[in-house]
Every structure is written in structure tokens, then in C-alpha cells.
Design a protein around this motif. Sequence first.
Motif, PDB file in Angstrom:
ATOM      1  N   ASN A 160       1.857  10.439  -4.103  1.00  0.00           N
ATOM      2  CA  ASN A 160       1.996   9.167  -3.391  1.00  0.00           C
ATOM      3  C   ASN A 160       0.737   8.847  -2.599  1.00  0.00           C
ATOM      4  OD1 ASN A 160       4.366   7.539  -3.710  1.00  0.00           O
ATOM      5  ND2 ASN A 160       5.578   9.232  -2.913  1.00  0.00           N
ATOM      6  N   TYR A 161       0.173   9.873  -1.945  1.00  0.00           N
ATOM      7  CA  TYR A 161      -1.031   9.639  -1.142  1.00  0.00           C
ATOM      8  C   TYR A 161      -2.151   9.063  -2.013  1.00  0.00           C
ATOM      9  CZ  TYR A 161      -4.874  10.298   2.089  1.00  0.00           C
ATOM     10  OH  TYR A 161      -5.953  10.070   2.911  1.00  0.00           O
ATOM     11  N   GLU A 162      -2.327   9.638  -3.173  1.00  0.00           N
ATOM     12  CA  GLU A 162      -3.406   9.167  -4.056  1.00  0.00           C
ATOM     13  C   GLU A 162      -3.144   7.753  -4.578  1.00  0.00           C
ATOM     14  OE1 GLU A 162      -3.836  12.419  -6.802  1.00  0.00           O
ATOM     15  OE2 GLU A 162      -5.009  13.578  -5.345  1.00  0.00           O
ATOM     16  N   ILE A 163      -1.887   7.460  -4.852  1.00  0.00           N
ATOM     17  CA  ILE A 163      -1.530   6.102  -5.304  1.00  0.00           C
ATOM     18  C   ILE A 163      -1.856   5.085  -4.206  1.00  0.00           C
ATOM     19  CG2 ILE A 163       0.432   4.584  -5.837  1.00  0.00           C
ATOM     20  CD1 ILE A 163       1.712   7.085  -7.256  1.00  0.00           C
ATOM     21  N   TYR A 164      -1.443   5.391  -2.973  1.00  0.00           N
ATOM     22  CA  TYR A 164      -1.703   4.471  -1.864  1.00  0.00           C
ATOM     23  C   TYR A 164      -3.200   4.336  -1.614  1.00  0.00           C
ATOM     24  CZ  TYR A 164       3.042   3.535  -0.251  1.00  0.00           C
ATOM     25  OH  TYR A 164       4.329   3.076  -0.144  1.00  0.00           O
ATOM     26  N   GLU A 165      -3.897   5.455  -1.683  1.00  0.00           N
ATOM     27  CA  GLU A 165      -5.338   5.432  -1.435  1.00  0.00           C
ATOM     28  C   GLU A 165      -6.018   4.483  -2.424  1.00  0.00           C
ATOM     29  OE1 GLU A 165      -7.332   9.212  -1.986  1.00  0.00           O
ATOM     30  OE2 GLU A 165      -8.349   8.875  -0.071  1.00  0.00           O
ATOM     31  N   GLU A 166      -5.617   4.594  -3.672  1.00  0.00           N
ATOM     32  CA  GLU A 166      -6.231   3.730  -4.677  1.00  0.00           C
ATOM     33  C   GLU A 166      -5.863   2.262  -4.445  1.00  0.00           C
ATOM     34  OE1 GLU A 166      -5.846   4.905  -8.737  1.00  0.00           O
ATOM     35  OE2 GLU A 166      -6.647   2.970  -9.415  1.00  0.00           O
ATOM     36  N   LEU A 167      -4.596   2.023  -4.157  1.00  0.00           N
ATOM     37  CA  LEU A 167      -4.172   0.626  -3.971  1.00  0.00           C
ATOM     38  C   LEU A 167      -4.788   0.016  -2.708  1.00  0.00           C
ATOM     39  CD1 LEU A 167      -0.391   0.841  -4.948  1.00  0.00           C
ATOM     40  CD2 LEU A 167      -2.184  -0.347  -6.211  1.00  0.00           C
ATOM     41  N   LEU A 168      -4.914   0.817  -1.647  1.00  0.00           N
ATOM     42  CA  LEU A 168      -5.413   0.276  -0.384  1.00  0.00           C
ATOM     43  C   LEU A 168      -6.934   0.189  -0.338  1.00  0.00           C
ATOM     44  CD1 LEU A 168      -3.034   2.098   2.128  1.00  0.00           C
ATOM     45  CD2 LEU A 168      -3.097  -0.352   1.681  1.00  0.00           C
ATOM     46  N   THR A 169      -7.604   1.164  -0.919  1.00  0.00           N
ATOM     47  CA  THR A 169      -9.069   1.148  -0.831  1.00  0.00           C
ATOM     48  C   THR A 169      -9.707   0.588  -2.088  1.00  0.00           C
ATOM     49  OG1 THR A 169      -9.271   3.378  -1.653  1.00  0.00           O
ATOM     50  CG2 THR A 169      -9.139   3.130   0.729  1.00  0.00           C
ATOM     51  N   GLY A 170      -8.940   0.587  -3.160  1.00  0.00           N
ATOM     52  CA  GLY A 170      -9.478   0.049  -4.410  1.00  0.00           C
ATOM     53  C   GLY A 170      -9.485  -1.466  -4.433  1.00  0.00           C
ATOM     54  N   LYS A 171      -9.025  -2.043  -3.278  1.00  0.00           N
ATOM     55  CA  LYS A 171      -9.045  -3.504  -3.112  1.00  0.00           C
ATOM     56  C   LYS A 171      -8.286  -4.241  -4.214  1.00  0.00           C
ATOM     57  CE  LYS A 171     -12.259  -3.486   0.322  1.00  0.00           C
ATOM     58  NZ  LYS A 171     -11.752  -2.323   1.017  1.00  0.00           N
ATOM     59  N   LYS A 172      -7.329  -3.536  -4.804  1.00  0.00           N
ATOM     60  CA  LYS A 172      -6.484  -4.232  -5.773  1.00  0.00           C
ATOM     61  C   LYS A 172      -5.555  -5.130  -4.977  1.00  0.00           C
ATOM     62  CE  LYS A 172      -5.965  -0.797  -9.400  1.00  0.00           C
ATOM     63  NZ  LYS A 172      -5.017   0.179  -9.924  1.00  0.00           N
ATOM     64  N   THR A 173      -5.563  -6.414  -5.247  1.00  0.00           N
ATOM     65  CA  THR A 173      -4.684  -7.291  -4.484  1.00  0.00           C
ATOM     66  C   THR A 173      -3.258  -7.189  -5.029  1.00  0.00           C
ATOM     67  OG1 THR A 173      -5.575  -9.009  -5.862  1.00  0.00           O
ATOM     68  CG2 THR A 173      -6.244  -9.039  -3.554  1.00  0.00           C
ATOM     69  N   PRO A 174      -2.265  -7.095  -4.130  1.00  0.00           N
ATOM     70  CA  PRO A 174      -0.901  -7.019  -4.614  1.00  0.00           C
ATOM     71  C   PRO A 174      -0.491  -8.314  -5.332  1.00  0.00           C
ATOM     72  CG  PRO A 174      -0.987  -7.098  -2.199  1.00  0.00           C
ATOM     73  CD  PRO A 174      -2.389  -7.094  -2.678  1.00  0.00           C
ATOM     74  N   HIS A 175       0.244  -8.194  -6.411  1.00  0.00           N
ATOM     75  CA  HIS A 175       0.638  -9.417  -7.112  1.00  0.00           C
ATOM     76  C   HIS A 175       2.082  -9.777  -6.818  1.00  0.00           C
ATOM     77  CE1 HIS A 175       0.244  -5.909  -9.886  1.00  0.00           C
ATOM     78  NE2 HIS A 175       1.537  -6.044  -9.890  1.00  0.00           N
TER      79      HIS A 175
END
Length: 175
Positions: A160-175
Motif C-alpha cells: 500500500n505504501y508503494e502504491i500511495y507513493e507512486e500515486l501521490l508523488t508520480g503526479k498522476k491526477t485522480p480521475h
Amino acid sequence: MNINLLNGDITKIEVDAIVNAANTSLLGGGGVDGAIHKAGGPEILEDCRKIRSQQGGCKVGEAVITTAGKLPARFVIHTVGPVWQDGRQGEEELLYNAYQNSLLLARENNLTSVAFPNISTGIYRFPKVKAAEIAIKCVTLFLREHPSIAVHFVCYDTENYEIYEELLTGKKTPH
Ligand code: AR6
């Protein structure tokens, strides 16, 4: 935006409220629910029983607030995420509601820091990436309206930590 990512045990976090991934009975269980009741002591269950006698537990997607007993946090917000079935039983909307109603309850109580575990991604088997996208989307939209609130995502497991890290820092905008 006031969003922080942490790896660890939510019972140790000193914030206005930690959120519990409870069940509809509010009487405790395993996972993070078990850890919160164990570390916080019996006062939390006493409050949960009072709420049960008033409103008969907590529905999926809703939230209630109690003391945090012996925990470093001031309050526990108990919410109930959905059990993942096949994705066609309104699971995504119910998980969104669980995050949103927890935040609304924090706001109603003038709380300014809230820590969330990864609701529904343990015993309730919600797919982790999808759950993280929903959590981040809900929190991002809420904090746009309420910038004075700080939200901590507390991930206990590395996945979960890695998933959040990628979503939060990878600047992927939530759809
Ligand atoms: N701190 C932070 N996160 C934790 C901790 C902890 N101490 N312990 C576990 N997690 P789960 P659910 C993470 O199963 O899927 C209970 O029996 C865990 O790694 O606790 O919503 C309730 O009573 C996972 O990512 O909750 C319900 O019956 C996340 O917390 C049912 O489980 C959620 O896993 C709710 O299931």
C-alpha cells in the motif's frame, strides 16, 4: 495540499483523529480495528456501545466518532468500508463515502488533523490500487474546500505504501 504519507502503525499517531476501518457492529474485530481497541483500551468500546444503543451500529459508508481512550490521538472516527465482492455492488461509491463521511465528521468537530488507514484493503479485500485512487481523489477534493485540515495516509503494509507513493508523488491526477 496538506497530504502526508506515512508507513507504520496508526495507533501511534498523534493527530486530532485517527480513522478506524470498523464493521457495522462497531464491536471491534481484527486488523486495524483490533489494534485500535487493544491499544486504546475499553473506553473506546464503551462509546461504541452507546452509539449502538442509540442508532444500532454504523452502516457501510457512514462514520461515527468516539474517544480515543489511551491513544495519543484525541478521537477515533469509526467508518465502515465495503466488503469487495465483484465491483458491481457499489463498492467504489461506498468506499468513497467512507472517506468523505469521516472527513465531514472531522470538520463538524473542528478537527484539523486526521489519519486514515487503507480502509477495506485488508480483510475486506478491496483491490489496493483502486482503493488508493478513491482515497486520494476523495481527500484531494475535500481539502480543496477545507485547506486547514491535514490528512495523513498511514500505510501498514509496504505494498500500500508503494502504491500511495507512486500515486501521490508520480503526479498522476485522480480521475
Ligand atoms: N495501523 C495501520 N494500518 C493497519 C494496522 C495498524 N495498526 N493494522 C492493519 N492495518 P483491515 P478492512 C492495515 O483488515 O479490510 C476488522 O475485523 C492493513 O494492512 O484492518 O477494512 C473489522 O472489524 C490494511 O491495509 O480492515 C472489519 O470486520 C488496512 O489496515 C474488517 O476487519 C485495512 O485492513 C474490516 O476490513
